[in-house]
Design a protein around this motif. Structure first.
Motif, PDB file in Angstrom:
ATOM      1  N   THR A   1       7.696 -15.431  90.986  1.00  0.00           N
ATOM      2  CA  THR A   1       8.944 -15.661  90.239  1.00  0.00           C
ATOM      3  C   THR A   1      10.044 -16.162  91.169  1.00  0.00           C
ATOM      4  O   THR A   1      10.792 -17.093  90.837  1.00  0.00           O
ATOM      5  N   LEU A   2      10.122 -15.527  92.329  1.00  0.00           N
ATOM      6  CA  LEU A   2      11.150 -15.902  93.302  1.00  0.00           C
ATOM      7  C   LEU A   2      11.011 -17.381  93.705  1.00  0.00           C
ATOM      8  O   LEU A   2      11.977 -18.153  93.647  1.00  0.00           O
TER       9      LEU A   2
ATOM     10  N   LEU B   1      11.579 -19.798  90.552  1.00  0.00           N
ATOM     11  CA  LEU B   1      12.984 -20.001  90.183  1.00  0.00           C
ATOM     12  C   LEU B   1      13.712 -20.821  91.250  1.00  0.00           C
ATOM     13  O   LEU B   1      14.584 -21.626  90.923  1.00  0.00           O
ATOM     14  N   ALA B   2      13.339 -20.612  92.516  1.00  0.00           N
ATOM     15  CA  ALA B   2      13.977 -21.390  93.589  1.00  0.00           C
ATOM     16  C   ALA B   2      13.670 -22.877  93.423  1.00  0.00           C
ATOM     17  O   ALA B   2      14.557 -23.725  93.576  1.00  0.00           O
TER      18      ALA B   2
ATOM     19  N   PRO C   1      19.747 -17.870  87.057  1.00  0.00           N
ATOM     20  CA  PRO C   1      18.578 -17.883  87.946  1.00  0.00           C
ATOM     21  C   PRO C   1      18.842 -17.158  89.256  1.00  0.00           C
ATOM     22  O   PRO C   1      17.922 -16.549  89.822  1.00  0.00           O
TER      23      PRO C   1
ATOM     24  N   THR D   1      18.570 -13.412  88.700  1.00  0.00           N
ATOM     25  CA  THR D   1      17.155 -13.082  88.453  1.00  0.00           C
ATOM     26  C   THR D   1      16.357 -13.164  89.751  1.00  0.00           C
ATOM     27  O   THR D   1      15.454 -12.343  89.982  1.00  0.00           O
ATOM     28  N   MET D   2      16.702 -14.123  90.597  1.00  0.00           N
ATOM     29  CA  MET D   2      16.013 -14.220  91.889  1.00  0.00           C
ATOM     30  C   MET D   2      16.289 -12.980  92.747  1.00  0.00           C
ATOM     31  O   MET D   2      15.392 -12.459  93.419  1.00  0.00           O
TER      32      MET D   2
END
Lengths: 150, 296
Positions: free
Chosen positions: B28-29, B32-33, B72, B75-76
């Protein structure tokens, strides 16, 4: 049954029912996120007919380049398509044309191009790839790429 | 019934569930990046294109730019705590809800994608199960014994994956009937998708045109697709069946990538199928290698 099992059963059942719930909806009209009907690749497209509005850059001696989605609206192709269609539908093809032209103006890769056009194309996709047949195109808006202006 | 329940609640190592948490959080990290430029593309967020889906229907209209960009990033940050297994009981649900809102918001502009659904659904389940009892800040190096509380969440995650595939197969049957397997619909979809990309100036598949000339190939691929999708429940029967189905489903996404340049990252990396497999082994191997290297 112990508490772990009750909890596990409840969570599993809720998750399974929720994920399967979209079955009660129409596969296309009822699609949503994250609970989806997953209708991708499911529909027939007669003759693989494609009506699409898109943006091209043109230049002298017939130079032509399809402007990539990130310079039109969004890095995502499908979202860029929706944005272009929405702009055309609300009568803003000329505005879209000018916005894209302004983005292309400072880009070295577009130095050989002097005009942007918003096009409505009508093509048959299989015929395009298998027999090299091009469909018809109509220009909805055209505007110059103005360089050097701030 | 008792045998079914015992099978469903068969113990699993805490590390297996923790491995899914670790991989999903890290994915996810990074995901999203890589998507951040999209969030900064103001042209995409034209108010007229806002078609709220799911939880985003709670909003009256699009978010202001600052809040949109914060989504984002927040969330990150939560993905980091989720990956580390930090205060999992409290922060993991916040992470899952943030991910749900963030990706639903992103899907509310034009059309919903189908590449992120499983990621969100898996995160929502992982957030409310003991996925940080190993390999986490919360566990602080303590080793938890295998237990049924680590087994059923993996099976619940697997069921979510399997239902998603079955739904995709059912959608094809509802819209095209068994005639979908003749390959014509798939051929049309591949042709249209590639032409759309070409006209939009985006990269398209370099091999699609060759495949489109051979209708028998499309027929075979359509049958294969239907077998993978409707046959997904077989993955719950046995570990080897799970492995075989996972490889087949992964192959389907490789085919989609090759023929339509559509990336299903969560599936292509294999995370969608991790709950079906002994996914802790590669991580345990890496940890052991790391310890040996430090011990030198």
């Amino acid at each position: 049954m112990n508490a772990t099992r009750w909890y596990g059963l409840v969570v599993t059942l809720i998750a399974a029912i929720a994920v399967a719930w979209p079955l009660t909806r129409h596969p296309v009209a009822g699609d949503s996120f994250p609970l989806s009907t997953y209708p991708m690749f499911a529909t027939r497209r007669k003759d693989a007919r494609l009506y699409l509005e898109y943006v091209i850059a043109t230049g002298p001696a017939g130079a032509r380049r399809h402007v990539p989605p990130e310079l039109v609206a969004s890095p995502e192709v499908m979202q860029a398509i929706v944005s272009v269609h929405a702009a055309v539908a609300r009568g803003d093809a000329a505005g879209l044309c000018q916005r894209v032209a302004a983005r292309l103006a400072p880009r070295g890769g577009y130095r050989g191009f002097d005009e942007v056009q918003v096009i409505a194309g009508n093509h048959r996709a299989i015929a395009w790839f298998v027999r090299g047949e091009r469909g018809t195109e109509r220009t909805l808006a055209r505007c110059p790429i103005v360089r050097g202006a701030r | 019934m008792k045998r079914l329940l015992d099978a469903w609640f068969a113990p699993a190592p805490a590390e297996r569930l923790a491995a899914v948490r670790l991989m999903l959080g890290a994915f996810t990290l990074v995901y999203l990046a890589t998507q951040l430029p999209l969030w900064f593309a103001d042209a995409q967020f034209h108010a007229g294109d806002f078609h709220p889906l799911g939880v985003v229907r709670l909003l009256d209209g699009p978010l202001p730019r600052g809040l949109r960009l914060a989504l984002p990033l927040v969330t990150m940050g939560l993905a980091v705590t989720f990956t580390l297994g930090l205060a999992h009981r409290w922060l993991a649900p916040v992470f899952a809800l943030a991910l749900l809102f963030t990706l639903t918001y992103r899907n509310s502009w034009g059309m919903p994608f189908h590449t992120e659904n499983l990621l969100v659904l898996h995160a929502l389940v992982l957030a409310i199960v003991p996925a940080a009892d190993a390999w986490s800040v919360d566990a602080r190096g303590r080793a938890a014994a295998a237990h049924e509380r680590y087994g059923w969440p993996l099976r619940a995650l697997a069921v979510i994956t399997i239902i998603a595939y079955v739904l995709a197969g059912i959608a094809k049957l509802r819209l095209g009937g068994w005639a979908w397997t003749d390959g014509d619909a798939l051929r049309e979809q591949i042709a249209i998708d590639n032409l759309r990309k070409h006209l939009m100036g985006a990269p398209m598949s370099p091999i699609a045109a060759t495949f489109l000339e051979h209708t028998w190939l499309m027929h075979a691929m359509a049958i294969g697709t239907m077998i993978v999708e409707l046959g997904a429940p077989i993955a719950l029967v046995h570990r080897r069946a799970a492995l075989a189905w996972s490889v087949a489903a992964w192959g389907f996404h490789v085919g989609v990538l090759a023929l339509m340049a559509i990336v299903f990252p969560y599936q292509l990396i294999g995370l969608a199928y991790a709950p079906l497999l002994r996914c802790e082994r590669p991580i345990a191997w890496l940890i052991a290698r790391g310890r040996r290297w430090r011990g030198r």
